[in-house]
Scaffold this active site. Structure first.
Site, short mmCIF file in Angstrom:
data_model
loop_
_atom_site.label_atom_id
_atom_site.label_comp_id
_atom_site.label_asym_id
_atom_site.label_seq_id
_atom_site.Cartn_x
_atom_site.Cartn_y
_atom_site.Cartn_z
N GLU B 52 0.86 -1.18 0.00
CA GLU B 52 0.00 0.00 0.00
C GLU B 52 0.90 1.23 0.00
OE1 GLU B 52 -2.87 0.00 3.22
OE2 GLU B 52 -3.00 2.19 3.13
N ASP B 63 -4.43 10.50 9.92
CA ASP B 63 -3.15 9.92 10.31
C ASP B 63 -2.58 10.52 11.57
OD1 ASP B 63 -2.42 7.87 8.29
OD2 ASP B 63 -2.75 9.55 6.91
N TYR B 178 -11.43 -2.70 4.89
CA TYR B 178 -10.39 -2.23 5.81
C TYR B 178 -11.06 -1.98 7.17
CZ TYR B 178 -6.21 0.62 7.01
OH TYR B 178 -5.05 1.13 7.56
#
Lengths: 395, 266
Positions: B52, B63, B178
């Site tokens: 990825e 993040d 995910y």
């Protein structure tokens, strides 16, 4: 033709808006989207909101006829005195609304972002008022620039956390607040301070600020016998005071709406925050809007002498007003704004916030008829900016 | 040409392997600008299952600090999406495992969605993860284009995602789902809590049609094993970024890290 400025069910004003959020925030945003309108239109909410605006904030704020300023520009200029709100700016209109909403959503903790510190102080204030725990994210650079507001928040019992990522200013404080919300999704409400962010924030904040244009209409009616002025002028960073001042005039096409952005050291210098001049469509902080960015889509750090206007985007409603031509977008440089700030101080005895001074600087760029009625939204007072006035020094 | 040959590499992978899938994330252009292809090749050599590659962005709101910093360094190094496609031009000569691009939507919109999809197909990208692209925007404006270029859009679910929405995600997903392990940004936690295990079990019992990979907070062999007990595998990002930030030989660091996670010496 009357142009409708209305948000659709997916949060778009024309081509701009939406809710570009990671899945981690989906539930929070969905909860807000589903419940906000029902809550704020409830009678209990409206009564409490109105009462706090009256008794605590000091509304209605005056609509003051500025005779010496009017004489100088050969027209009739009225000032909407948001600078007289408790905490010194219009920001508190929104934080009062959102704290009442947070209570009804059962949230125990509040987070917010702040640039110059005005929204942070307004959030810290309502959290003290309601006894809720509050954390405000502020760029490390801004904390150094706006020390008095950091201490005001701390005195009010708020924890001020430094945003140390990226450029360490407002955009990064917003990123950090969003990250905090991702990490604390259930007990926390995020009070966004401008008409930015994912739907429903832009419309919700505009609704809370729309008290400004609502009052302008009834005050003008009393004063001159008609509710619509010829021009409404407001500064735009994210655009909350402008959205509030324009709101009830969106569909009154004979009212010229003037949004004034910060041109910093000049739009050609690369040190500016004039988003509509320098930006293009993009996505930031959850909404599609006009955004200052590189060709590669990286967000550019804007510059303005005013910490409240150096945001790289604008609210999606403003992007729409700009694209459709419903509002006229002008910009004023640091120097033009500072000179205008001193001029208002000398002519009317009011030292405006430097953000607001940009709106006054636009008077020079417009032409008025003697019988025109011009309303300038005096969004905040200049106490917080004394250091900047002193450093500039030309008075 | 048989159908198998044109099948998306992610689907091919899950046809043959259903357990202990390891997806490793790294940021393009980090630690050095031209490390991208080197790292990808080395991950294949280290027997990782999926690569990825993160498209660096100035404002990566999902993040945590480690990946934020790698994004910042990559941008300072001069990384752009255009350069990334140049770097990946010949990647299929040396890398055969699935490659996914992960990124925030704005740089992709500026590149042009159609141009992006074409480039992805050209260099051999199998899927994308775009955390800030809402599902309905994807369905209405992106899906047909992605499908035409053989790109799987990987959706996320979190502990806060409702059962109805998980079903909707499952219906609209291709490749895998995910599973974000906790309410957090990337790289936040180092252990799997009891609450997380309850969430894992809950998802497992839903018997979704798509495979699931668990990400966020997976950093070592313990957390990898735990994820693999509850899903088809795991995604590791921040811990890998830390590993390749260390001094020493980049290839050695990659090999050692992967072995330390999978405990498999090849």
């Amino acid at each position: 033709m009357i142009m409708k400025i209305k948000v659709d069910e997916r949060g778009y004003y024309g081509n701009y808006g939406g809710a570009y959020i990671p899945e981690m925030l989906y539930r929070n945003i969905e909860e807000l989207r589903e419940s906000w309108l029902g809550i704020i239109e409830g009678e209990g909410f409206r009564n409490e909101f109105d009462k706090l605006l009256k008794d605590y904030v000091g509304r209605p704020t005056p609509l003051y006829f500025a005779s010496r300023l009017s004489e100088k520009y050969g027209t009739r200029i009225y000032l909407k005195r948001e600078d007289l709100c408790h905490t010194g700016a219009h920001k508190v209109n929104n934080t009062i609304g959102q704290i009442l909403l947070a209570q009804r959503l059962g949230k125990k903790k509040i987070i917010a972002e702040t640039g110059a510190g005005q929204h942070g102080v307004a959030t810290a204030t309502v959290c003290a008022l309601m006894g809720l725990e509050c954390i405000v994210y502020m760029g490390e650079v801004d904390m150094a620039r706006q020390k008095p507001n950091v201490e005001r928040m701390r005195i009010l019992g708020t924890e001020v956390r430094a945003a140390k990522s990226g450029s360490r200013t407002l955009k990064d404080a917003t990123n950090e607040a969003m990250r905090h919300w991702i990490n604390h999704p259930t007990d926390t409400h995020y009070i966004i301070g401008s008409v930015v962010g994912p739907h429903p924030y832009p419309e919700m904040v505009a609704r809370f600020q729309s008290v400004i244009s609502s009052e302008i209409q009834s005050q003008l009616e009393d004063e001159i016998g008609r509710k619509n002025p010829d021009h409404v002028i407001a500064c735009v960073g994210g655009g909350s005071n402008a959205a509030g001042a324009f709101y009830h005039f969106y569909e009154e096409n004979n009212v010229n709406l003037v949004a004034v952005e910060a041109a910093g050291k000049g739009n050609e210098t690369g040190q500016s925050a004039a988003t509509t001049t320098l930006g293009k469509p993009g996505i930031l902080h959850g909404s599609k809007t006009i955004l200052m960015q590189t060709d590669d889509g990286q967000v550019v750090e804007p510059y303005s002498i005013s910490a409240g206007l150096d945001y790289p985007g604008i609210g999606p409603v403003h992007a729409h007003l700009f694209e459709t031509g419903r509002a006229q977008f002008l910009s004023a440089t640091d120097d033009e704004a500072m000179r205008a700030g001193v001029e208002i101080s000398r002519l009317e005895g009011i030292i405006p916030a430097i953000e607001t001074a940009h709106a006054f600087a636009a008077l020079d760029q417009l032409t008025f008829e003697p019988n025109h009625v011009v309303v300038v939204n005096l969004s905040g007072r200049g106490d917080k900016d004394l250091d900047t006035y002193i450093k500039w020094g030309q008075y | 040409m048989g159908a198998v040959l044109t099948m998306n590499r992610i689907d091919q992978l899950f046809e043959t392997k259903k357990e202990r899938i390891l997806n490793v994330y790294f940021t393009a252009g980090f630690p050095e600008l031209y490390d991208t292809a080197v790292i990808a090749k080395q991950l294949e050599i280290a027997r990782v299952d999926i690569i990825e590659i993160g498209i660096p962005y100035s404002d990566p709101i999902a993040d945590g600090p480690t990946i934020q910093q790698s994004n910042g360094v990559a941008l300072e190094n001069g990384m752009t999406l255009k350069l990334l496609f140049d770097q990946l031009k010949d990647i299929r000569e040396s890398v055969s495992i699935p490659i996914i691009l992960m990124g925030y939507i704005n740089p992709i919109v500026q590149f042009g969605i159609e141009a992006f999809c074409k480039k992805c197909e050209e260099v051999g990208i199998d899927g994308v993860i775009l955390p800030d692209l809402p599902m309905f925007e994807y369905q209405d404006h992106y899906k047909s284009l992605f499908d035409r270029h053989g790109l799987h859009n990987i959706f996320l679910i979190t502990p806060q995602t409702s059962v109805e929405r998980i079903r909707e995600v499952d219906k609209n997903s291709r490749g895998f789902i995910y599973m974000v392990s906790s309410a957090s940004t990337t790289g936040a936690k180092s252990e799997i809590s009891a609450d997380q295990e309850t969430y894992f079990t809950r998802i497992k019992s839903m018997q979704l049609k798509n495979p699931t990979l668990i990400g966020f907070g997976i950093s070592n062999s313990e957390t990898f094993d735990k994820a693999c007990e509850n899903a088809n595998g795991a995604i590791i990002g921040s811990a890998f970024i830390k590993a390749i930030s260390k001094k020493g030989d980049l290839k050695e660091n990659i090999k050692n890290f992967v072995v330390s996670v999978t405990q498999e010496v090849h």
